[in-house]
Design a protein around this motif. Structure first.
Motif, PDB file in Angstrom:
ATOM      1  N   ASN A  81      12.914   6.506   3.696  1.00  0.00           N
ATOM      2  CA  ASN A  81      12.661   5.161   3.931  1.00  0.00           C
ATOM      3  C   ASN A  81      11.326   5.538   4.438  1.00  0.00           C
ATOM      4  N   LEU A  82      11.061   6.252   5.388  1.00  0.00           N
ATOM      5  CA  LEU A  82       9.430   6.314   5.986  1.00  0.00           C
ATOM      6  C   LEU A  82       8.612   6.609   5.072  1.00  0.00           C
ATOM      7  N   VAL A  83       8.747   7.349   4.215  1.00  0.00           N
ATOM      8  CA  VAL A  83       7.802   7.557   3.240  1.00  0.00           C
ATOM      9  C   VAL A  83       7.511   6.448   2.058  1.00  0.00           C
ATOM     10  N   ALA A  84       8.929   5.939   1.776  1.00  0.00           N
ATOM     11  CA  ALA A  84       8.629   4.564   0.796  1.00  0.00           C
ATOM     12  C   ALA A  84       7.930   3.635   1.712  1.00  0.00           C
ATOM     13  N   GLU A  85       8.253   3.430   2.839  1.00  0.00           N
ATOM     14  CA  GLU A  85       7.382   2.245   3.476  1.00  0.00           C
ATOM     15  C   GLU A  85       5.883   2.620   3.512  1.00  0.00           C
ATOM     16  N   ARG A  86       5.482   3.827   3.956  1.00  0.00           N
ATOM     17  CA  ARG A  86       4.138   4.173   3.799  1.00  0.00           C
ATOM     18  C   ARG A  86       3.505   3.935   2.512  1.00  0.00           C
ATOM     19  N   ARG A  87       4.356   4.209   1.373  1.00  0.00           N
ATOM     20  CA  ARG A  87       3.673   4.155   0.304  1.00  0.00           C
ATOM     21  C   ARG A  87       3.565   2.609  -0.255  1.00  0.00           C
ATOM     22  N   ARG A  88       4.496   2.022   0.369  1.00  0.00           N
ATOM     23  CA  ARG A  88       4.468   0.270  -0.084  1.00  0.00           C
ATOM     24  C   ARG A  88       3.337  -0.226   0.727  1.00  0.00           C
ATOM     25  N   CYS A  89       3.109   0.112   1.944  1.00  0.00           N
ATOM     26  CA  CYS A  89       1.950  -0.425   2.553  1.00  0.00           C
ATOM     27  C   CYS A  89       0.598   0.231   2.522  1.00  0.00           C
ATOM     28  N   LEU A  90       0.678   1.176   1.393  1.00  0.00           N
ATOM     29  CA  LEU A  90      -0.639   1.924   1.172  1.00  0.00           C
ATOM     30  C   LEU A  90      -1.344   2.505   2.361  1.00  0.00           C
ATOM     31  N   VAL A  91      -0.818   3.241   3.194  1.00  0.00           N
ATOM     32  CA  VAL A  91      -1.166   3.646   4.538  1.00  0.00           C
ATOM     33  C   VAL A  91      -2.271   4.782   4.059  1.00  0.00           C
ATOM     34  N   GLN A  92      -3.415   4.754   4.654  1.00  0.00           N
ATOM     35  CA  GLN A  92      -4.589   5.830   4.570  1.00  0.00           C
ATOM     36  C   GLN A  92      -4.641   6.572   5.836  1.00  0.00           C
ATOM     37  N   ASP A  93      -4.193   7.806   5.638  1.00  0.00           N
ATOM     38  CA  ASP A  93      -4.417   8.459   7.010  1.00  0.00           C
ATOM     39  C   ASP A  93      -4.347  10.180   6.508  1.00  0.00           C
ATOM     40  N   ASN A  94      -4.202  10.782   7.256  1.00  0.00           N
ATOM     41  CA  ASN A  94      -4.573  12.530   7.042  1.00  0.00           C
ATOM     42  C   ASN A  94      -3.224  12.910   6.841  1.00  0.00           C
ATOM     43  N   ILE A  95      -2.045  12.308   6.401  1.00  0.00           N
ATOM     44  CA  ILE A  95      -0.828  12.909   6.057  1.00  0.00           C
ATOM     45  C   ILE A  95      -0.449  12.494   4.739  1.00  0.00           C
ATOM     46  N   ASN A  96       0.019  13.639   4.039  1.00  0.00           N
ATOM     47  CA  ASN A  96       0.120  13.392   2.424  1.00  0.00           C
ATOM     48  C   ASN A  96       1.578  13.010   2.596  1.00  0.00           C
ATOM     49  N   ASN A  97       1.822  12.101   2.024  1.00  0.00           N
ATOM     50  CA  ASN A  97       3.041  11.304   1.541  1.00  0.00           C
ATOM     51  C   ASN A  97       4.071  12.521   0.931  1.00  0.00           C
ATOM     52  N   ASP A  98       3.493  12.938  -0.163  1.00  0.00           N
ATOM     53  CA  ASP A  98       4.207  13.749  -1.302  1.00  0.00           C
ATOM     54  C   ASP A  98       4.767  15.112  -0.383  1.00  0.00           C
ATOM     55  N   LEU A  99       3.974  15.634   0.614  1.00  0.00           N
ATOM     56  CA  LEU A  99       4.338  16.742   1.344  1.00  0.00           C
ATOM     57  C   LEU A  99       5.249  16.286   2.348  1.00  0.00           C
ATOM     58  N   LEU A 100       5.088  14.935   3.041  1.00  0.00           N
ATOM     59  CA  LEU A 100       5.839  14.427   4.099  1.00  0.00           C
ATOM     60  C   LEU A 100       7.300  14.381   3.510  1.00  0.00           C
ATOM     61  N   ALA A 101       7.435  13.852   2.350  1.00  0.00           N
ATOM     62  CA  ALA A 101       8.689  13.647   1.645  1.00  0.00           C
ATOM     63  C   ALA A 101       9.751  14.820   1.847  1.00  0.00           C
ATOM     64  N   LEU A 102       8.989  16.194   1.457  1.00  0.00           N
ATOM     65  CA  LEU A 102       9.539  17.323   1.348  1.00  0.00           C
ATOM     66  C   LEU A 102       9.642  18.151   2.599  1.00  0.00           C
ATOM     67  N   ALA A 103       9.621  17.413   3.760  1.00  0.00           N
ATOM     68  CA  ALA A 103       9.439  18.107   5.331  1.00  0.00           C
ATOM     69  C   ALA A 103      10.929  18.588   5.747  1.00  0.00           C
ATOM     70  N   PHE A 104      11.985  17.763   5.212  1.00  0.00           N
ATOM     71  CA  PHE A 104      13.357  18.068   5.392  1.00  0.00           C
ATOM     72  C   PHE A 104      13.974  18.843   4.471  1.00  0.00           C
ATOM     73  N   GLY A 105      13.213  19.865   3.786  1.00  0.00           N
ATOM     74  CA  GLY A 105      13.887  20.366   2.648  1.00  0.00           C
ATOM     75  C   GLY A 105      14.145  21.759   3.385  1.00  0.00           C
ATOM     76  N   PRO A 106      14.898  22.780   2.543  1.00  0.00           N
ATOM     77  CA  PRO A 106      15.199  24.187   2.908  1.00  0.00           C
ATOM     78  C   PRO A 106      13.860  24.978   3.236  1.00  0.00           C
ATOM     79  N   GLU A 107      12.527  24.592   2.713  1.00  0.00           N
ATOM     80  CA  GLU A 107      11.675  25.423   3.111  1.00  0.00           C
ATOM     81  C   GLU A 107      10.819  24.653   3.656  1.00  0.00           C
ATOM     82  N   PRO A 108      10.552  24.556   5.147  1.00  0.00           N
ATOM     83  CA  PRO A 108       9.861  23.794   5.731  1.00  0.00           C
ATOM     84  C   PRO A 108       8.152  23.897   5.559  1.00  0.00           C
ATOM     85  N   ASN A 109       7.715  22.833   5.968  1.00  0.00           N
ATOM     86  CA  ASN A 109       6.188  22.749   5.489  1.00  0.00           C
ATOM     87  C   ASN A 109       5.515  22.268   6.998  1.00  0.00           C
TER      88      ASN A 109
END
Length: 357
Positions: A81-109
């Motif tokens: 939901n956090l990533v979806a909200e960031r994409r909807r609001c077109l948030v521009q910062d130094n956080i890569n949404n694609d990588l953030l979406a994978l943050a809770f995967g088996p291989e941490p980033n």
């Protein structure tokens, strides 16, 4: 942020996610080859899936597993939901949404620790959950990453290798996450919010028992006043309280375990030899964390030997239990039934006492 966005694939449990490779391999024909020749070894994926299955089923008590799965699925839902909200609001910062979406995967980033901070902050600072929630979330994700096969999260120290773009150690033990959980624990202590009482100190128990014996000496217990005498109630309450204090402190039981002790759980007046000291045995049927192979509370329980310990009042369960059972027998005029609880409720009216089992 409580709902999963549309078209988001269902969130699976840790065991389902980790064992996906084995599920893919199962349909590849490999199993058929093993059926024909038992000498063929299992694949790495099959071995890791089997190890993961055993850990998830037997590695933790059932209630802990349920709580961990809740924090795991809740965290993934929050992050989606956090990533979806960031994409909807077109948030521009130094956080890569694609990588953030994978943050809770088996291989941490590189964003896994940050995402975990956000999740804990949402639960404990926005939704105002307690410190136990913060500790539970951290423990759940530490357990998850620690049990990913061949994971670098098992390394002792957490750090991010920017050149290699690799995370070493568990994000759940990152300094920033540990600091946040520590601050939330301090906040709870300052605000005085506790779900459980602090463990009583042995010196406090000593003072309570000393005071009780001063108010009602032990020699008084053998001569209970008549039922109409108010001192009878006071004497019984003191005898019961002493036994409760010493039993709870000796066995280190929870309130429910102590209240559920039955007379039949005690075996009294035992000796190892004719001239040896007396002791009793007490059987505890279930304590927190005890399980059998099915994940349910074991029926066999544990039996403990309780000797007389005249040098330590707080742990002299033998002495105070015998005092209490004597008082109870004198008050009721009979020996209690084995199925009766040891510590019934004592009620008083104008003329008598009643033991409410």
């Amino acid at each position: 942020m409580g709902r999963r966005p549309k078209n988001q694939p269902p969130i699976s449990s840790p065991a389902e996610q980790i064992s996906q490779d084995a599920a893919n391999e199962k349909g590849s024909g490999r199993r058929g080859a093993r059926d024909k020749d038992d000498s063929l070894p299992s694949s790495v994926a099959q071995l890791e899936a089997a190890r993961s299955s055993v850990h998830n089923e037997y590695g933790r008590p059932e209630n802990t597993r349920v709580a961990y799965d809740r924090y795991y699925i809740g965290g993934q839902t929050f992050l989606a939901n956090l990533v979806a909200e960031r994409r909807r609001c077109l948030v521009q910062d130094n956080i890569n949404n694609d990588l953030l979406a994978l943050a809770f995967g088996p291989e941490p980033n590189q964003y896994s620790a940050l995402a975990l901070e956000y999740y804990i902050t949402e639960k404990c600072c926005v939704q105002l959950k307690g410190k136990d929630t913060a500790n539970g979330i951290q423990a759940a994700w530490a357990d998850f990453w620690d049990n990913v096969p061949r994971s670098r999260a098992r390394e002792e120290c957490y750090w991010y290798d920017q050149d290699a773009n690799k995370v070493h150690g568990s994000p759940a033990r990152a300094p920033s996450v540990k600091a946040l959980v520590r601050d939330l624990n301090k906040k709870a202590k300052v605000e005085g919010t506790r779900n459980h009482a602090e463990a009583i100190d042995i010196h406090v128990v000593q003072k309570v028992l000393d005071w009780s014996e001063k108010e009602v000496p032990r020699n008084v217990l053998k001569n209970l006043p008549p039922v109409y005498d108010g001192r009878r109630y006071v004497i019984l309450r003191h005898a019961a309280a002493r036994a409760i204090f010493a039993t709870g402190f000796t066995l280190w039981t929870r309130h429910s375990e102590l209240a559920n002790l039955k007379v039949g759980d005690l075996i009294r007046h035992l000796r190892d030899d004719p001239d040896g000291p007396l002791f009793m045995k007490v059987h505890i049927h279930h304590r927190k964390g005890w399980e059998n192979k099915s994940g349910k509370a074991g029926e066999e329980g544990m039996t403990y030997e309780i000797p007389d310990r005249p040098d330590s009042k707080p742990t002299n369960m033998y002495l105070y239990m015998e005092d209490w059972l004597l008082c109870r027998r004198l008050a009721t005029g009979k020996d209690p039934d084995p199925e009766e609880v040891i510590f019934p409720s004592i009620e008083r009216n104008d003329t008598s006492l009643a033991f409410i089992v």
